[in-house]
Scaffold this active site. Structure first.
Site, short mmCIF file in Angstrom:
data_model
loop_
_atom_site.label_atom_id
_atom_site.label_comp_id
_atom_site.label_asym_id
_atom_site.label_seq_id
_atom_site.Cartn_x
_atom_site.Cartn_y
_atom_site.Cartn_z
N THR A 163 0.95 -1.11 0.11
CA THR A 163 -0.13 -0.03 -0.12
C THR A 163 0.74 1.44 0.05
N GLY A 202 2.82 -3.14 8.23
CA GLY A 202 2.96 -3.49 9.62
C GLY A 202 4.49 -3.78 10.03
N GLU A 445 -6.07 -6.19 3.59
CA GLU A 445 -6.19 -7.18 3.01
C GLU A 445 -7.47 -7.17 1.78
C1 LIG Z 1 2.38 -17.48 12.78
C2 LIG Z 1 1.55 -16.64 12.25
C3 LIG Z 1 1.33 -15.32 13.09
C4 LIG Z 1 0.44 -14.33 12.01
C5 LIG Z 1 -0.12 -13.05 12.71
C6 LIG Z 1 -0.42 -12.37 11.79
C7 LIG Z 1 -0.87 -10.83 12.57
C8 LIG Z 1 -0.84 -10.01 11.24
C9 LIG Z 1 -1.38 -8.70 11.57
C10 LIG Z 1 -1.43 -8.01 10.38
C11 LIG Z 1 -2.29 -6.81 10.06
C12 LIG Z 1 -2.42 -6.44 9.08
C13 LIG Z 1 -1.76 -6.94 7.37
C14 LIG Z 1 -2.36 -6.18 6.37
C15 LIG Z 1 -1.66 -6.36 5.22
C16 LIG Z 1 -2.25 -5.86 4.00
O1 LIG Z 1 -3.16 -5.25 3.83
S1 LIG Z 1 -1.48 -5.93 2.65
C17 LIG Z 1 -2.30 -5.01 1.59
C18 LIG Z 1 -3.70 -5.75 1.08
N1 LIG Z 1 -4.11 -4.97 -0.15
C19 LIG Z 1 -5.30 -5.26 -0.91
O2 LIG Z 1 -5.90 -6.37 -0.34
C20 LIG Z 1 -5.43 -4.57 -2.00
C21 LIG Z 1 -6.88 -4.89 -2.70
N2 LIG Z 1 -6.81 -4.61 -3.87
C22 LIG Z 1 -6.84 -5.93 -4.90
O3 LIG Z 1 -6.62 -6.83 -4.47
C23 LIG Z 1 -6.92 -5.37 -6.32
O4 LIG Z 1 -6.46 -3.96 -6.69
C24 LIG Z 1 -8.33 -5.74 -6.94
C25 LIG Z 1 -8.79 -7.07 -6.76
C26 LIG Z 1 -9.18 -4.65 -6.21
C27 LIG Z 1 -8.25 -5.23 -8.47
O5 LIG Z 1 -7.10 -5.60 -9.02
P1 LIG Z 1 -7.03 -5.42 -10.55
O6 LIG Z 1 -5.67 -5.74 -10.97
O7 LIG Z 1 -7.28 -3.99 -10.87
O8 LIG Z 1 -7.79 -6.49 -11.15
P2 LIG Z 1 -9.12 -6.20 -11.87
O9 LIG Z 1 -8.81 -5.45 -13.26
O10 LIG Z 1 -10.40 -5.79 -10.97
O11 LIG Z 1 -9.34 -7.48 -12.29
C28 LIG Z 1 -8.61 -8.22 -13.11
C29 LIG Z 1 -8.92 -9.67 -12.98
O12 LIG Z 1 -8.17 -10.48 -11.91
C30 LIG Z 1 -9.23 -10.79 -10.87
N3 LIG Z 1 -8.36 -10.84 -9.61
C31 LIG Z 1 -8.25 -9.83 -8.79
N4 LIG Z 1 -7.56 -10.29 -7.84
C32 LIG Z 1 -7.17 -11.39 -7.90
C33 LIG Z 1 -6.62 -12.44 -7.15
N5 LIG Z 1 -6.02 -12.19 -5.82
N6 LIG Z 1 -6.45 -13.66 -7.54
C34 LIG Z 1 -7.07 -14.17 -8.67
N7 LIG Z 1 -7.69 -13.45 -9.59
C35 LIG Z 1 -7.94 -11.92 -9.17
C36 LIG Z 1 -10.24 -9.97 -10.96
O13 LIG Z 1 -11.24 -10.88 -10.39
C37 LIG Z 1 -10.47 -10.18 -12.65
O14 LIG Z 1 -10.67 -11.39 -13.12
P3 LIG Z 1 -11.66 -11.26 -14.35
O15 LIG Z 1 -11.75 -12.78 -14.71
O16 LIG Z 1 -10.79 -10.35 -15.41
O17 LIG Z 1 -12.93 -10.83 -14.02
C1 LIG Z 2 -4.17 -1.66 10.45
C2 LIG Z 2 -3.81 -1.87 9.13
C3 LIG Z 2 -2.62 -2.66 8.76
C4 LIG Z 2 -2.05 -2.73 7.34
N1 LIG Z 2 -1.23 -3.20 7.18
C5 LIG Z 2 -0.83 -3.34 5.80
C6 LIG Z 2 0.28 -3.87 5.40
O1 LIG Z 2 1.16 -4.67 6.27
N2 LIG Z 2 0.92 -3.96 4.13
C7 LIG Z 2 0.24 -3.14 3.43
O2 LIG Z 2 0.69 -3.16 2.00
N3 LIG Z 2 -0.88 -2.51 3.35
C8 LIG Z 2 -1.47 -2.40 4.97
N4 LIG Z 2 -2.71 -1.85 5.06
C9 LIG Z 2 -3.26 -1.07 4.10
C10 LIG Z 2 -4.54 -1.78 3.64
O3 LIG Z 2 -4.36 -2.79 2.79
C11 LIG Z 2 -5.25 -0.80 2.70
O4 LIG Z 2 -5.93 0.42 3.73
C12 LIG Z 2 -6.53 -1.28 2.16
O5 LIG Z 2 -6.36 -2.30 0.99
C13 LIG Z 2 -7.59 -0.44 1.97
O6 LIG Z 2 -7.02 0.48 0.75
P1 LIG Z 2 -7.19 2.09 0.90
O7 LIG Z 2 -6.67 2.46 2.26
O8 LIG Z 2 -6.64 2.45 -0.32
O9 LIG Z 2 -8.72 2.39 0.85
P2 LIG Z 2 -9.60 3.21 -0.37
O10 LIG Z 2 -9.64 2.36 -1.59
O11 LIG Z 2 -9.08 4.54 -0.48
O12 LIG Z 2 -11.00 3.30 0.21
C14 LIG Z 2 -11.66 4.23 0.71
C15 LIG Z 2 -13.47 4.16 0.41
O13 LIG Z 2 -13.56 4.07 -1.12
C16 LIG Z 2 -13.92 3.00 -1.66
N5 LIG Z 2 -13.79 2.40 -2.92
C17 LIG Z 2 -12.44 2.37 -3.41
N6 LIG Z 2 -12.39 1.68 -4.31
C18 LIG Z 2 -13.35 1.53 -4.72
C19 LIG Z 2 -14.16 0.82 -6.01
N7 LIG Z 2 -13.46 0.38 -6.95
N8 LIG Z 2 -15.38 0.64 -6.01
C20 LIG Z 2 -16.25 1.22 -4.66
N9 LIG Z 2 -15.69 1.76 -3.68
C21 LIG Z 2 -14.32 2.02 -3.67
C22 LIG Z 2 -13.94 1.94 -0.45
O14 LIG Z 2 -14.87 0.97 -0.35
C23 LIG Z 2 -13.97 2.79 0.84
O15 LIG Z 2 -15.05 3.04 1.26
C24 LIG Z 2 -3.15 -1.79 6.50
C25 LIG Z 2 -4.00 -1.05 6.89
C26 LIG Z 2 -4.44 -0.94 8.22
C27 LIG Z 2 -5.79 -0.22 8.42
#
Ligand SMILES: CCCCCCCCCC/C=C\C/C=C/C(=O)SCCNC(=O)CCNC(=O)[C@H](O)C(C)(C)COP(=O)(O)OP(=O)(O)OC[C@H]1O[C@@H](n2cnc3c(N)ncnc32)[C@H](O)[C@@H]1OP(=O)(O)O
Ligand SMILES: Cc1cc2nc3c(=O)[nH]c(=O)nc-3n(C[C@H](O)[C@H](O)[C@H](O)COP(=O)(O)OP(=O)(O)OC[C@H]3O[C@@H](n4cnc5c(N)ncnc54)[C@H](O)[C@@H]3O)c2cc1C
Length: 684
Positions: A163, A202, A445
């Protein structure tokens, strides 16, 4: 004053009960346990996958709970710096003890870690939760052999840096670049703008030495999209950021106070070519790009994390209902008949209506997490054999379920807190930490709305496939079946039938998916481009995805009861809980079931009446149902949810330890209050 976690561990535990035998149990709680119609330990064994697994879990948890090195004062009484430091201290001890106790199995490690961290975040959470999984999934063999031993032995500490300040959801829009330079066989990582700063990862602010960084790959002047790179951030000698790297903590948040979520910038930082993780795509020394067999394999770490989060939500919700149900059994409020003891608040229908839907959901999500984890492993094995066919299905399922369960989980934890009245607001209740630890699951996520829209995208494709008469994967097969007309229930007993209830959710999901597909078609038919039609139809798409997930959970609950061996008594209570989960879901979403005439007003009346009747059945067993989750007090960390129910004594003892109580007269008296009150002109 230092308070150690209560040392109940010295008291012996019995085989059947994991809890120390308390000196005195609150009589109301004892009465509840005596009246239950099933033995909770049987359900504990079932939930854990067998008696031996329960015993193994308990042994792992006790290793952590009984360890004096892991004790410390209550984190509620610590400032942020102290909390961060304490979390790092514990993470280091945990790593050492895992080796000493020879916990090699991943499940055992996780059990030990979660008992040791109690209700705080784990200081190496990102290292184990995302960095190692990303390396495992994205490295080629040579890279695995090099990086995994370093990471597994904690010679390097990692995070997952995806991110950015400007983009989290739309990862194709990330701005960090990795430009290949064939002359030196290096990638140059760069942060071109302020919005391109990595933001949120994180453990990145102060802990990590390395990161898996997601950056836009350029080679031979062409852009190839997002790819993962392993980058060293800090010196392994003195932990200083390396040249060209800017690092820091992003500041306090709603919760996660012990976590150093960070920012990261690159100023033309050079890394070797082989630091690009090359399992699926490669850049050759001369800069030739080889593309992956599936475009979205770079995203696989997020899919794994979303699957794990379904279990995490089930676990947190189980903790919340355990606290609220036990407390509701010991709390008495409002005299009903003069001179007669006030009732337990658990006897109020409104209290039951607050708590029992989430008690049922906690079980439903636990069983759902088993199924989705199993499916994840199956698909992973297929992918290891080069078969990517089920990746889209797994993405749609994990994204939808992560969103559906975390919405309900977050809401449920807050309802449980509210159900405890004023005491729910105290840190002593455990709710503030539980809530703030779980709340961001709706965001990280993959933000929940965005995730449900991903599921909807998949369902729309399936609706078209079904219309064409082509084959669909098992979990969406229902979309190719014809609608079954009206709900056949004639009386209340028909409505208790699991098959009928599952059919009702299937009908609703199919109708809403087809409706959303039709709305999309007609929007496009009016000449709107795809993205405009999609936006216009958001409300239908979201509903369709949510209904699909709801059906999946109901169906999974029903199937679990049908397919699993259990005693009649346990089957009886799980059956009631499953009926309640489904009927309450119909009642809460009545409009969806009435809208197309699938159900009628009379049937809805019966649904409502059954919800009321099932409350009684669950009421008798409520305490046993939460006891079956088998949380030790040291893990629950709640004075309201204590196993012995001696809530008031515990709250008073806890409050005495508040840092404000260190002295009878606080410094601020002499500094501010005294001068104010004793100023010469002041008159009463
Ligand atoms: C011992 C263990 C201890 C563990 C302790 C753990 C404690 C940890 C605490 C941790 C706390 C926090 C961690 C947090 C981490 C994070 O947040 S990491 C960052 C996460 N970020 C996201 O999730 C971003 C979300 N966005 C996306 O995934 C993509 O941008 C999105 C899917 C929204 C769109 O992607 P695009 O590339 O634009 O794709 P799009 O054009 O929409 O679609 C194309 C096509 O691809 C398909 N698609 C998308 N994603 C996937 C996937 N993951 N796998 C397979 N296919 C995927 C999509 O559906 C489309 O399909 P189509 O057939 O063309 O319709
Ligand atoms: C506690 C915490 C830990 C994190 N840890 C990590 C980490 O370890 N590594 C990492 O890489 N990231 C991490 N993140 C980031 C996290 O993955 C992002 O914040 C998350 O994926 C959401 O993205 P954003 O902040 O850009 O939200 P935004 O996309 O800006 O969302 C804002 C609003 O816009 C709306 N929106 C956005 N796009 C669309 C769309 N296409 N259609 C309709 N509505 C839409 C959403 O629904 C939401 O209401 C962490 C976040 C938090 C809060």
């Amino acid at each position: 004053m230092i308070v150690l976690f209560n040392c109940t561990c010295a008291v012996p535990t019995t085989m059947d009960s994991f809890h120390p035998v308390p000196v005195k149990v609150n009589p109301d709680l004892q009465k509840e346990r005596d009246a239950a119609l099933f033995n909770p330990v049987e359900l504990t064994y079932l939930k854990d996958g067998g008696k031996d697994k329960t015993e193994r879990r308990r042994r792992c948890e006790l290793l952590a709970i009984n360890d004096p090195d892991l004790q410390h004062k209550d984190i509620s009484f610590m400032a942020r710096n102290e909390r961060y430091s304490n979390a790092v201290r514990k993470a280091v001890i945990i790593a050492r003890k895992i080796k000493e106790h020879r916990l090699t199995n991943m499940e055992e490690k996780q059990l030990y870690i979660s008992a040791a961290t109690q209700y705080d975040t784990y200081g190496f959470g990102l290292h184990y939760g995302m960095f190692l999984p990303a390396l495992s999934a994205q490295c080629d063999e040579e890279q695995r052999n090099y990086w995994l031993p370093l990471a597994e032995n904690l010679k390097i500490l990692g995070t997952y840096a995806q991110t950015e300040l400007g983009h989290g959801t739309f990862i194709r829009g990330l701005e960090t670049t990795a430009i290949y330079d064939p002359k030196t066989e290096e990638f140059v990582l760069h942060t071109p703008t302020l919005s391109a700063l990595k933001w949120w990862p994180g453990n990145m602010g102060k802990t990590a030495t390395h990161a898996v960084v997601l950056a836009q790959l350029y080679t031979n002047g062409k852009s190839y999209g997002l790819h993962p790179f392993i980058v060293q951030l800090r010196s392994l000698e003195n932990h200083q950021p390396l040249p060209g790297i800017t690092l820091g903590d992003i500041g306090p948040k709603l919760g996660f106070h012990s976590f150093d979520n960070g920012f990261l910038g690159f100023d033309h930082v050079r890394i070797p070519r082989r630091n690009m993780l090359m399992k699926y795509s490669q850049v050759s020394p001369d800069g030739f790009y080889i593309k992956p067999i599936h475009a979205k394999l770079t995203y696989s770490t997020m899919v794994e994390a979303r699957v794990t989060l379904v279990s995490d939500i089930a676990y947190s919700l189980s903790q919340a209902v355990t606290i609220a149900v036990r407390y509701s059994a010991v709390r008495r409020q409002t005299e009903q008949i003069k001179g007669v003891k006030e009732p337990q608040i658990l006897d109020y229908r409104t209290q039951q209506l607050k708590l029992f839907p989430y008690l049922a959901a906690a079980y439903a999500f636990t069983f759902t997490s088993f199924v989705i984890t199993g499916r994840y492993i199956e698909v992973q094995n297929e992918m290891n054999d080069g078969n990517m066919e089920s990746l889209s299905e797994l993405h749609a399922l994990s994204a939808g379920l992560k969103a559906f369960t975390s919405y309900v989980g977050n809401e449920g934890i807050e309802v449980c807190r509210l159900s405890c009245g004023g005491h729910g607001y105290s840190q002593a209740s455990g709710f503030p930490e539980l809530y703030t630890l779980t709340a961001p699951i709706s965001t990280f996520e993959g933000e929940n709305t965005v995730m449900l829209l991903q599921t909807a995208r998949y369902l729309m494709k399936c609706a078209t496939t079904a219309k064409r008469g082509l084959e669909l994967p098992r979990f969406v097969l229902y979309l190719s079946q014809r609608q079954k007309g009206q709900c056949p229930a004639r009386n209340e007993s028909d409505l208790l039938d699991h098959g009928l209830l599952s059919d009702a959710f299937e009908h609703r999901a199919r109708r809403l998916v087809i409706e959303a597909a039709q709305k999309m078609q007609s929007n496009i038919g009016k000449g709107n481009p795809q993205h405009v039609a999609w936006n216009n139809c958001h409300m239908y798409l979201l509903k369709a995805a949510s209904a699909h997930c709801h059906f999946y959970v109901v169906q999974t609950f029903v199937k679990y009861i049908n397919d699993t061996e259990m005693s009649d008594a346990v089957r009886d209570i799980l059956t009631s809980l499953c009926q309640f989960y489904a009927l309450h879901g119909i009642w809460q979403n009545a409009g969806d079931f009435l809208q197309d005439g699938y159900m009628n007003g009379n049937q809805l009346d019966m649904v409502q009446s059954l919800v009321g009747k099932l409350l009684d059945k669950i009421r008798i067993n409520a305490v046993a149902l939460v006891d079956a989750f088998d949380f030790r007090d040291e893990i629950l960390c709640s004075k309201l949810g204590k196993y012995d129910g001696n809530v008031y004594e515990a709250m008073y003892e806890w409050a005495k330890n508040s840092p404000l109580n260190k002295t009878e007269v606080h410094d601020s008296y002499n500094k501010y209050l005294r001068p104010l009150m004793q100023s010469s002109k002041a008159k009463l």
